[in-house]
Write an enzyme that holds these catalytic residues in place. Structure first.
Site, PDB file in Angstrom:
ATOM      1  N   CYS A  52      12.939   7.981  53.082  1.00 25.72           N
ATOM      2  CA  CYS A  52      12.621   9.360  53.456  1.00 25.72           C
ATOM      3  C   CYS A  52      12.207   9.481  54.911  1.00 25.72           C
ATOM      4  O   CYS A  52      11.574  10.466  55.289  1.00 25.72           O
ATOM      5  CB  CYS A  52      11.501   9.891  52.564  1.00 25.72           C
ATOM      6  SG  CYS A  52      11.795   9.596  50.834  1.00 25.72           S
ATOM      7  N   CYS A  69       8.766  -0.401  50.729  1.00 26.55           N
ATOM      8  CA  CYS A  69       8.152   0.186  49.531  1.00 26.55           C
ATOM      9  C   CYS A  69       7.523  -0.888  48.639  1.00 26.55           C
ATOM     10  O   CYS A  69       8.169  -1.872  48.331  1.00 26.55           O
ATOM     11  CB  CYS A  69       9.205   0.949  48.734  1.00 26.55           C
ATOM     12  SG  CYS A  69       8.507   2.004  47.456  1.00 26.55           S
ATOM     13  N   CYS A  71       4.905   1.304  50.666  1.00 33.45           N
ATOM     14  CA  CYS A  71       4.492   1.294  52.073  1.00 33.45           C
ATOM     15  C   CYS A  71       2.965   1.233  52.193  1.00 33.45           C
ATOM     16  O   CYS A  71       2.242   1.392  51.211  1.00 33.45           O
ATOM     17  CB  CYS A  71       5.013   2.560  52.750  1.00 33.45           C
ATOM     18  SG  CYS A  71       4.401   4.063  51.989  1.00 33.45           S
ATOM     19  N   CYS A  80       2.478   8.886  48.918  1.00 30.42           N
ATOM     20  CA  CYS A  80       3.923   8.654  48.909  1.00 30.42           C
ATOM     21  C   CYS A  80       4.586   9.964  49.313  1.00 30.42           C
ATOM     22  O   CYS A  80       4.674  10.897  48.509  1.00 30.42           O
ATOM     23  CB  CYS A  80       4.381   8.224  47.515  1.00 30.42           C
ATOM     24  SG  CYS A  80       6.176   8.161  47.338  1.00 30.42           S
TER      25      CYS A  80
HETATM   26  S1  SF4 Z   1       5.721   4.469  48.366  1.00 32.28           S
HETATM   27 FE1  SF4 Z   1       6.867   6.360  48.647  1.00 32.28          FE
HETATM   28  S2  SF4 Z   1       6.638   6.887  50.826  1.00 32.28           S
HETATM   29 FE2  SF4 Z   1       6.081   4.740  50.551  1.00 32.28          FE
HETATM   30  S3  SF4 Z   1       7.953   3.587  50.919  1.00 32.28           S
HETATM   31 FE3  SF4 Z   1       7.859   3.917  48.723  1.00 32.28          FE
HETATM   32  S4  SF4 Z   1       9.029   5.781  48.390  1.00 32.28           S
HETATM   33 FE4  SF4 Z   1       8.555   5.720  50.595  1.00 32.28          FE
END
Ligand code: SF4
Length: 110
Positions: A52, A69, A71, A80
């Protein structure tokens, strides 16, 4: 899309949601498209780089691991921005921590 990688990301997302007490989006297409994006990056880059965001250099981002991910914002603060993992107080959350491979395939029309 290699279905094995999609399945690996699906299993990761289910177990990570359960471990962190987070939930998938009430709009299941969001979950499906984020998982597809993660699987594509895993296949192309070797790591599930967050799908994203825009990156000038994806390879450098993979090495830094900040946006792999889950992250750092997710690991530290349960943030997120892709809406894959939502906290119970989020307006868009569901009560589901599961999505089947069949449902994913249907949503992605693969
Ligand atoms: S936790 Fe959510 S914002 Fe973080 S890397 Fe994964 S999908 Fe992307």
């Amino acid at each position: 899309m290699a279905v094995e990688i999609l399945e690996a990301m699906r299993q990761f997302a289910e177990s990570y949601a359960k471990r962190t007490n987070t939930f998938f989006c009430s709009d299941r297409t969001v979950t499906a498209f984020v998982l597809e994006g993660l699987a594509k990056n895993k296949k192309d880059l070797g790591s599930p780089l967050c799908p994203c965001r825009y990156y000038d250099n994806k390879e450098e981002e993979v090495v830094s691991s900040y946006w792999n991910c889950p992250c750092l914002p997710m690991r530290e603060r349960k943030q997120c921005h892709c809406m894959l993992f939502l906290t119970p107080d989020n307006n868009y959350t569901s009560i589901s921590q599961e999505i089947s491979l069949e449902e994913l395939k249907t949503l992605l029309d693969t």
